[in-house]
Design a protein around this motif. Structure first.
Motif, PDB file in Angstrom:
ATOM      1  N   VAL A 220       0.936  -0.790  -0.127  1.00  0.00           N
ATOM      2  CA  VAL A 220       0.348  -0.565  -0.437  1.00  0.00           C
ATOM      3  C   VAL A 220       0.994   1.337   0.058  1.00  0.00           C
ATOM      4  O   VAL A 220       0.240   2.304   0.081  1.00  0.00           O
ATOM      5  CB  VAL A 220      -0.840  -0.121   1.006  1.00  0.00           C
ATOM      6  CG1 VAL A 220       0.195   0.388   2.826  1.00  0.00           C
ATOM      7  CG2 VAL A 220      -2.088   0.770   0.658  1.00  0.00           C
ATOM      8  N   ARG A 224       0.308   4.157  -2.815  1.00  0.00           N
ATOM      9  CA  ARG A 224      -0.200   5.192  -2.787  1.00  0.00           C
ATOM     10  C   ARG A 224       1.292   6.128  -2.699  1.00  0.00           C
ATOM     11  O   ARG A 224       0.979   7.466  -3.148  1.00  0.00           O
ATOM     12  CB  ARG A 224      -0.796   5.892  -1.214  1.00  0.00           C
ATOM     13  CG  ARG A 224      -1.799   4.216  -1.450  1.00  0.00           C
ATOM     14  CD  ARG A 224      -2.848   4.653  -1.550  1.00  0.00           C
ATOM     15  NE  ARG A 224      -4.078   4.380  -1.824  1.00  0.00           N
ATOM     16  CZ  ARG A 224      -5.068   4.671  -1.888  1.00  0.00           C
ATOM     17  NH1 ARG A 224      -5.492   6.164  -2.078  1.00  0.00           N
ATOM     18  NH2 ARG A 224      -6.129   3.595  -2.363  1.00  0.00           N
ATOM     19  N   GLU A 285     -10.570   3.041  -0.865  1.00  0.00           N
ATOM     20  CA  GLU A 285     -10.979   2.959  -2.436  1.00  0.00           C
ATOM     21  C   GLU A 285     -11.724   3.462  -2.943  1.00  0.00           C
ATOM     22  O   GLU A 285     -11.199   4.125  -4.432  1.00  0.00           O
ATOM     23  CB  GLU A 285     -10.727   1.506  -2.373  1.00  0.00           C
ATOM     24  CG  GLU A 285      -9.705   0.460  -2.057  1.00  0.00           C
ATOM     25  CD  GLU A 285      -7.945   1.273  -3.889  1.00  0.00           C
ATOM     26  OE1 GLU A 285      -8.500   1.889  -3.821  1.00  0.00           O
ATOM     27  OE2 GLU A 285      -6.934   0.613  -2.499  1.00  0.00           O
ATOM     28  N   LYS A 399      -4.070  -7.410  -3.839  1.00  0.00           N
ATOM     29  CA  LYS A 399      -3.913  -6.191  -2.951  1.00  0.00           C
ATOM     30  C   LYS A 399      -1.900  -7.347  -2.443  1.00  0.00           C
ATOM     31  O   LYS A 399      -1.827  -8.442  -2.728  1.00  0.00           O
ATOM     32  CB  LYS A 399      -4.003  -7.259  -1.521  1.00  0.00           C
ATOM     33  CG  LYS A 399      -6.411  -7.397  -1.152  1.00  0.00           C
ATOM     34  CD  LYS A 399      -6.163  -5.805  -1.494  1.00  0.00           C
ATOM     35  CE  LYS A 399      -7.631  -5.409  -1.491  1.00  0.00           C
ATOM     36  NZ  LYS A 399      -8.058  -3.698  -1.398  1.00  0.00           N
TER      37      LYS A 399
END
Length: 399
Positions: A220, A224, A285, A399
Motif C-alpha cells: 500500500v 499510494r 478505495e 492486494k
C-alpha cells in the motif's frame, strides 16, 4: 513545562484536542514557507534579474530540499524523542527563512529556499505524532485534522504572500514567517509531550535502511506513493502556472488578487477533510477513485482561465478537493498498515509528493513559456488521467 511524558506513562498517552489543534496550526505555518514563492515568482524574477523559465527553479529547489529532508530527517522520528526533533527543526526553519528574507542574490535565495524546504518536513513529524498519540479508531480523524492545517497553510500562503508583497515587497513574508516560526518553536518545546521512539535501539543507518525494507514489504505504501507523486504534480502545475496568465493580459491581477484564488482552493480542500474518516470506515478505495475522476475533469474549467473567472474558480475547488481527498486517504491507509513505523512510512511516502510537486513546478514554467496556459492545462489533465489509470490498474490487480 511540557505535558506529561508519553514515555513515562504506564497507560497509552492520548493527545488532548488542543494539542492536535496546535499540531494543525504549527503544520500550517511550517508548510506555508514552501509555497510563499508561487505567487511571487514574477516579482522575484524582476528583482533578481533572472528569466521566467529560470525562476521556476526556486520552487524546484525548495521541493528538492523537502525530498532530502523526508529521506534523512523524518525517519528520525522513529529513532529519537519527537519533542526534541520538532523543536530543533522549527528553530532551524526560522534561521533558513531569515536567510531568504534578506537575500540579495539569486544564489543566496536558492540556498535559503533549499534549507527552508529541508526543514519544512517537520510537518510530517507532526502528522506521525498525531497518529501515534491517537487511539487506532481515531487515527484517520487525527491525520485529517493535521492535514487540514497543512492544506490551509498551503493555500492561504499564496494570499498572505501576495498581500504582503503588494505592501512591502516579496521579502516581507519570509521575514514575518521567520519570527512566527521562532515563536512557535518556543511554544512547542514547552508543551509537547515526550514521545519514546519505537525503534530507538536501532542506529541511524539501520533506520534509513529500514525505510527501503518498508518500501519493499508494504504494498500500500508503494501504490499510494506513486499516486501522491502524480496528484501533486497536477496540483503544482496549477498553482505554479496560474500566476503567469493571471498577471498578464487581459487580467493584470496584483499579487493580492492572485493570492485570493487560494481561498477557492481552501473551500475544496476543507470539503476533503472527512476523507480520513471515510478511510477509517473502509471506503478508502471508493474515495480515491471518485476523487481521481474529479481531478481529471477539473482541468476543463481550469483551462478557461483566460475567458471566465467563474469557471476557473469552480475548477480550482474541484481540483483541490480531489487532491486533498486522495492525500488524506493515502496517509490513513499507510498508517493503518504499520502504525509503529509512522515516521518512516510518511517519510517514504512524502518523497514522492515532493518529487511530484517539484516536477510540476518546473513543467509549469517551461510549458507556459512555450505553449501558454492551454499547454499547462493539457499537461495537467494528462498527468491526472495517468493517476486515475494507475489507480484502476492497482485497484484490481490484487492486494
Amino acid at each position: 513545562m511540557s505535558v506529561t511524558s508519553h514515555s513515562a506513562c504506564a497507560l497509552p498517552y492520548r493527545a488532548p484536542g488542543w494539542l492536535i489543534l496546535l499540531f494543525s496550526v504549527a503544520s500550517g505555518l511550517a508548510v506555508a514557507n514552501v509555497y510563499f514563492a508561487q505567487p511571487l515568482l514574477a516579482s522575484m524574477a524582476a528583482d533578481l534579474h533572472v528569466s521566467t523559465q529560470a525562476i521556476g527553479s526556486v520552487v524546484t529547489v525548495t521541493q528538492a530540499g523537502y525530498a532530502v529532508g523526508l529521506l534523512l530527517l523524518v525517519p528520525l522520528g522513529d529513532l529519537i524523542d519527537r519533542r526534541w526533533l520538532i523543536s530543533a527543526m522549527m528553530f532551524a526553519a526560522s534561521l533558513a527563512l531569515t536567510v531568504v528574507g534578506f537575500s540579495g542574490a539569486f544564489s543566496a535565495l536558492l540556498v535559503g529556499m533549499l534549507a527552508t524546504g529541508l526543514m519544512a518536513v517537520v510537518v510530517q513529524v507532526f502528522v506521525a505524532s498525531a497518529s501515534a498519540l491517537s487511539p487506532p479508531g481515531e487515527r484517520g480523524k487525527a491525520v485529517g485534522a493535521v492535514t487540514g492545517g497543512i492544506v490551509l497553510g498551503i493555500l492561504l500562503a499564496r494570499l498572505a504572500a501576495g498581500a504582503l508583497a503588494d505592501l512591502a515587497g516579496w521579502r516581507a513574508i519570509y521575514r514575518l514567517s521567520a519570527a512566527l516560526i521562532f515563536i512557535m518553536a518556543v511554544v512547542l518545546w514547552r508543551v509537547l509531550p515526550s514521545q519514546k521512539a519505537h525503534a530507538q535501539k536501532r542506529g541511524y543507518r539501520q533506520i534509513l535502511l529500514s525505510v527501503m525494507q518498508l518500501w519493499i514489504t508494504v504494498r500500500v505504501l508503494r501504490v499510494r506513493a506513486v499516486l501522491a507523486m502524480l496528484i501533486f504534480m497536477s496540483f503544482s502545475l496549477l498553482w505554479t502556472g496560474l500566476v503567469l496568465p493571471l498577471s498578464a493580459a487581459p487580467w493584470f491581477f496584483s499579487h493580492t488578487q492572485i493570492g485570493l484564488f487560494g481561498l477557492a482552493g481552501v473551500a475544496g480542500a476543507l470539503a476533503a477533510l472527512k476523507a480520513g474518516r471515510w478511510a477509517d470506515r473502509g471506503y478508502g478505495e471508493r474515495t480515491s477513485g471518485l476523487a481521481l475522476f474529479i481531478l481529471v475533469v477539473s482541468w476543463l474549467p481550469v483551462s478557461m482561465a483566460g475567458s471566465s473567472m467563474l469557471l476557473l474558480i469552480v475548477g480550482i475547488v474541484l481540483l483541490d478537493f480531489a487532491v486533498q481527498a486522495v492525500h488524506v486517504t493515502n496517509q490513513s491507509l499507510i498508517f493503518a498498515a504499520r502504525p509503529e513505523a509512522a515516521s518512516r512510512l510518511v517519510g517514504a511516502y512524502m518523497v514522492f509528493y515532493s518529487a511530484g510537486s517539484g516536477a510540476g513546478a518546473l513543467l509549469a514554467t517551461m510549458t507556459y513559456d512555450r505553449w501558454g496556459w492551454a499547454g499547462v492545462c493539457l499537461t495537467g489533465a494528462l498527468v491526472s488521467l495517468s493517476a486515475f489509470i494507475f489507480w484502476l490498474l492497482t485497484r484490481y490487480s490484487g492486494k
